[in-house]
Design an enzyme around this catalytic site. Structure first.
Site, PDB file in Angstrom:
ATOM      1  N   ARG A  38      46.332  42.049  42.777  1.00 44.88           N
ATOM      2  CA  ARG A  38      46.219  43.161  43.743  1.00 44.88           C
ATOM      3  C   ARG A  38      47.612  43.500  44.308  1.00 44.88           C
ATOM      4  O   ARG A  38      47.746  43.873  45.476  1.00 44.88           O
ATOM      5  CB  ARG A  38      45.244  42.819  44.875  1.00 44.88           C
ATOM      6  N   LYS A 140      36.494  47.918  38.434  1.00 48.40           N
ATOM      7  CA  LYS A 140      35.737  47.149  39.444  1.00 48.40           C
ATOM      8  C   LYS A 140      34.356  47.781  39.664  1.00 48.40           C
ATOM      9  O   LYS A 140      34.255  48.959  39.984  1.00 48.40           O
ATOM     10  CB  LYS A 140      36.544  47.134  40.743  1.00 48.40           C
ATOM     11  N   ASP A 264      48.326  35.570  43.956  1.00 50.51           N
ATOM     12  CA  ASP A 264      48.749  36.326  45.138  1.00 50.51           C
ATOM     13  C   ASP A 264      50.230  36.077  45.444  1.00 50.51           C
ATOM     14  O   ASP A 264      50.846  36.828  46.208  1.00 50.51           O
ATOM     15  CB  ASP A 264      47.929  35.896  46.371  1.00 50.51           C
TER      16      ASP A 264
HETATM   17  O1  G3P Z   1      42.273  39.728  37.750  1.00 51.40           O
HETATM   18  C1  G3P Z   1      41.306  38.798  38.064  1.00 51.40           C
HETATM   19  C2  G3P Z   1      40.750  38.873  39.440  1.00 51.40           C
HETATM   20  O2  G3P Z   1      41.247  39.981  40.104  1.00 51.40           O
HETATM   21  C3  G3P Z   1      39.284  38.895  39.452  1.00 51.40           C
HETATM   22  O3  G3P Z   1      38.746  38.690  40.705  1.00 51.40           O
HETATM   23  O4  G3P Z   1      37.582  39.426  42.720  1.00 51.40           O
HETATM   24  O5  G3P Z   1      40.039  39.286  42.719  1.00 51.40           O
HETATM   25  O6  G3P Z   1      38.907  41.097  41.468  1.00 51.40           O
HETATM   26  P1  G3P Z   1      38.840  39.675  41.955  1.00 51.40           P
HETATM   27 CA    CA Z   2      40.754  42.176  40.546  1.00 50.67          CA
END
Ligand code: G3P
Ligand code: CA
Length: 276
Positions: A38, A140, A264
């Site tokens: 992210r 997503k 992160d």
């Molecule tokens: O890229 C993998 C990871 O982002 C998956 O989990 O919930 O952080 O989108 P989440």
């Molecule tokens: Ca993700």
């Protein structure tokens, strides 16, 4: 004589190896693929330009972004299906128009210095970062957004980013039907299946089936074992594990031999030398 020469040669190799600096990738860092989850979300609010910029500054190999769709069909980067946790608003992403969702403050929850950060559009992100850093695109909750795969395809195709060997775009999802659909639309882009802890006992047959359309099997780090890594490789896929938030977790994944670490904190990945 031959024995003496052998001993001498082995001693020389041993001494030289003591002074050998591990090979580094062109960015001067370890070759383990470093994916900023992210964005560098340990340092800046997730899925904002501030987090992506931080990942770029930290020389991560990829930014990971969570893509969803607004009520008026625009692609935006946000993780949760509601805006509640990461903005000053309330309600479902899919109930907002782009104009409405971009009025929300997506930075203050993380720190006052990020006040005013907006939820960015997918197009804004790829326009800013294409060619500068890899982009790992997560579709997503695509089951909530019919047509999302086509919209992503359109945005990439308009920019000639759908071509073979672009090398730095990957698409992934927990929704494996969506991955399959996207792979059909974008056959030259590598795709990945995301696998939560319920996939701990994934069989070789299931991996072989994934490999018919996916290039990556990207699991929760808690199910990564040496055996899983070997079996994913045997199936012809690479393995990027998520989500690292401590140095110890990065160390463990490095030892298991994964190809990439989704974190992160990009700094934890760069502390590793290249594996021989
Ligand atoms: O890229 C993998 C990871 O982002 C998956 O989990 O919930 O952080 O989108 P989440
Ligand atoms: Ca993700």
């Amino acid at each position: 004589m031959i024995r003496k020469l052998t001993v001498l040669a082995l001693s020389a190799i041993f001494i030289m190896s003591m002074f050998t600096v591990p090979a580094l990738a062109s960015n001067g860092q370890s070759e383990m693929v470093n994916v900023a989850h992210r964005g560098a979300s340990g340092h800046a609010p997730e899925n904002t330009m501030a987090a992506f910029e931080k990942a770029f500054e930290m020389k991560a190999d990829y930014i990971e972004i969570d893509v969803q769709m607004t009520r008026d069909g625009r692609l935006v980067a946000i993780h949760d299906t509601t805006v509640n946790r990461t903005t000053n608003g309330n309600g479902f992403v899919g109930d907002y128009t782009l104009d409405e969702i971009q009025q929300l403050d997506a930075g203050s929850w993380f720190g006052e210095e990020f006040a005013g950060e907006q939820i960015p559009t997918f197009e804004e992100i790829i326009d800013e970062y294409r060619g500068k850093i890899g982009i790992l695109i997560e579709l997503k909750s695509p089951e909530l957004y019919p047509g999302m795969e086509e919209k992503v395809t359109e945005a990439l195709t308009q920019r000639n980013m759908h071509k073979p060997n672009n090398g730095k775009i990957i698409i992934q999802s927990f929704n494996h039907e969506s991955v399959q659909q996207s792979k059909e639309l974008l056959p030259n882009i590598p795709h990945g299946v995301l696998a939560g802890v319920t996939w701990a006992d994934v069989t070789d047959e299931q991996l072989a089936q994934f490999a018919t359309y996916a290039d990556f099997f990207n699991p929760n780090m808690n199910i990564v074992t040496d055996d899983l890594v070997n079996r994913v490789h045997f199936a012809g896929m690479e393995i990027y594990a998520y989500t690292v938030r401590t140095q110890e977790q990065a160390d463990n994944l490095f030892e298991r031999g994964v190809d990439g670490i989704i974190t992160d904190f990009p700094e934890y990945v760069y502390r590793h030398p290249v594996k021989n």
